[in-house]
Design an enzyme around this catalytic site. Structure first.
Site, PDB file in Angstrom:
ATOM      1  N   GLY A 179       4.094  -0.076   8.372  1.00 26.89           N
ATOM      2  CA  GLY A 179       4.813  -1.176   8.993  1.00 26.89           C
ATOM      3  C   GLY A 179       5.398  -0.837  10.348  1.00 26.89           C
ATOM      4  N   THR A 180       5.896   0.378  10.512  1.00 33.64           N
ATOM      5  CA  THR A 180       6.511   0.753  11.788  1.00 33.64           C
ATOM      6  C   THR A 180       5.509   0.676  12.927  1.00 33.64           C
ATOM      7  OG1 THR A 180       8.228   2.142  10.816  1.00 33.64           O
ATOM      8  CG2 THR A 180       7.577   2.655  13.063  1.00 33.64           C
ATOM      9  N   GLN A 240       8.091  -6.550   3.580  1.00 37.79           N
ATOM     10  CA  GLN A 240       8.744  -6.708   2.282  1.00 37.79           C
ATOM     11  C   GLN A 240       8.085  -7.763   1.400  1.00 37.79           C
ATOM     12  OE1 GLN A 240      11.318  -4.829   1.169  1.00 37.79           O
ATOM     13  NE2 GLN A 240      11.293  -3.648   3.063  1.00 37.79           N
ATOM     14  N   HIS A 284       2.709   1.020   0.589  1.00 37.46           N
ATOM     15  CA  HIS A 284       3.648   1.528  -0.426  1.00 37.46           C
ATOM     16  C   HIS A 284       4.599   0.454  -0.936  1.00 37.46           C
ATOM     17  CE1 HIS A 284       6.117   1.910   3.225  1.00 37.46           C
ATOM     18  NE2 HIS A 284       7.175   1.941   2.429  1.00 37.46           N
ATOM     19  N   THR A 309      -8.921   8.970  13.856  1.00 30.73           N
ATOM     20  CA  THR A 309      -9.773   8.970  12.670  1.00 30.73           C
ATOM     21  C   THR A 309      -9.076   8.241  11.521  1.00 30.73           C
ATOM     22  OG1 THR A 309     -10.736  11.080  13.340  1.00 30.73           O
ATOM     23  CG2 THR A 309     -11.024  10.423  11.032  1.00 30.73           C
ATOM     24  N   CYS A 335      23.893   8.305   8.018  1.00 28.27           N
ATOM     25  CA  CYS A 335      24.900   9.359   8.118  1.00 28.27           C
ATOM     26  C   CYS A 335      24.949   9.890   9.545  1.00 28.27           C
ATOM     27  CB  CYS A 335      24.561  10.502   7.159  1.00 28.27           C
ATOM     28  SG  CYS A 335      24.814  10.079   5.433  1.00 28.27           S
TER      29      CYS A 335
END
Length: 359
Positions: A49-50, A158, A180, A216, A305
């Site tokens: 997706g990125t 999503q 995924h 590839t 974080c």
């Protein structure tokens, strides 16, 4: 899978082994295209997706004459940061559509932005928010963009594999998918590029993916993506019913053990695979994600974080989520069971009780 063992020919080669893997890729492309109502010439395989979202946003600006992007403050980081990069380099003007407390875009405000300016525009709004689950009406969004001649990109990572998507019925210029998210292999994705959106590659190099995406091909990933997507849609209604029942059960159990729990995201127009719960302040709720992890429960806070201190995600900040409450995103799949929910509730009850005793 044979494409990890003996069918290892380079699909760009003309020898027999190469032709076998090339045929597998094209078969996968046809399968994806058929599922979303596209032509095979409009499907390109990527690393996920990125990459797909970066390609859509950045190439729209470089190749389609886009001078303005309308987006929202709650987009996924890959869209958010792509837009920021373009803006910082003074390649595009950026405007943000208003959102409500559920992160739902204000369609009336979007129309006012589109109707008040004829600058070549790309609207980039995700189909469903990855943290909260809130889903916009993509058909209404498509119609609005068409009315004002704006290009449309929707991050559908999503929702592909979990909701019916048909680009013939709901025209868009770009949409994205990641394997995924529908039980396929990590590191494989695709981008749909409308045949009327003529862009150049984001990644330069060889002529793979019909000169659109150099490198590839990830043959096993691509074949696995297509198979997983076929299975996801073949079992969609059964999976949806199963997951919705579990989600509702978990909401009821959370309310029982923590009456002050709140749920973030739209109550009805939402992903059935995500539940974002907000817990009251307490010394142990601050460490809730870690405590759940120690108990073998994988959940997320949608937080990053920095220097060892947690801060709220940009999504939670955008909806003005109280900083002293702890938001936890629980995700569900076809493999989740009621026993999993019961165990999670038991662990949460211990965490919440410890927090109350400490106070």
């Amino acid at each position: 899978m044979p494409y990890l063992t003996n069918s290892y020919g380079n699909p760009s080669s003309i020898h027999h082994e190469g032709r076998v893997t090339r045929a597998a890729i094209e078969s996968a492309r046809k399968a994806v295209a058929n599922i979303i109502g596209a032509s095979t010439a409009e499907i390109f395989f990527t690393s996920g997706g990125t990459e797909s979202n970066n390609m859509a946003v950045k190439c729209a600006v470089s190749d389609l004459g886009i001078k303005r992007i309308i987006t929202s403050p709650v987009e996924h980081h890959c869209v958010k940061h792509s837009v920021e990069h373009l803006q910082e380099n003074k390649l595009v003007r950026v405007e943000f559509v208003k959102i409500d407390e559920n992160a739902m875009p204000d369609m009336a405000h979007l129309e006012s932005l589109l109707s008040g300016d004829d600058t070549p525009t790309l609207v980039s709004l995700m189909h469903a928010n990855n943290e909260l689950g809130t889903m916009l009406d993509i058909a209404a969004l498509s119609a609005l963009c068409k009315k004002y001649n704006a290009r449309l990109h929707s991050d559908t990572v999503q929702t592909v594999g979990h909701f019916p998507i048909n680009v013939q019925q709901t025209p868009v210029d770009f949409l994205s998918g990641a394997a995924h998210k529908f039980y396929g292999p990590k590191g494989a994705g695709f981008i749909y590029i409308n045949s009327q959106a003529h862009i150049h590659p984001l990644i330069d190099g060889g002529s793979q993916e019909r000169n659109m995406r150099a490198g590839t091909e990830n043959i096993a990933g691509i074949v696995g993506l297509a198979k997983a997507l076929q299975l996801a849609y073949a079992e969609l209604e059964e999976d949806k019913k199963h997951i919705l029942e579990l989600k509702q059960y978990m909401k009821e159990q959370l309310i029982e053990i923590c009456p002050d729990v709140r749920f973030n995201g739209h109550p009805t127009q939402s992903l059935y695979t995500v539940l974002n719960a907000s817990f009251p302040p307490g010394p142990h709720t601050d460490m809730m994600i870690m405590s759940l992890d120690i108990a073998g429960i994988s959940a997320s806070g949608g937080s990053a974080c920095s220097s060892g201190a947690e801060s709220q995600s940009h999504v939670l900040e955008a909806i003005h989520h109280p900083a002293d409450r702890k938001a936890v995103r629980f995700s569900f799949s076809r493999n989740t069971t009621r026993n999993d929910i019961d165990y999670t509730i038991e662990q949460l009850q211990v965490i919440l009780a410890s927090s109350l005793h400490t106070v």
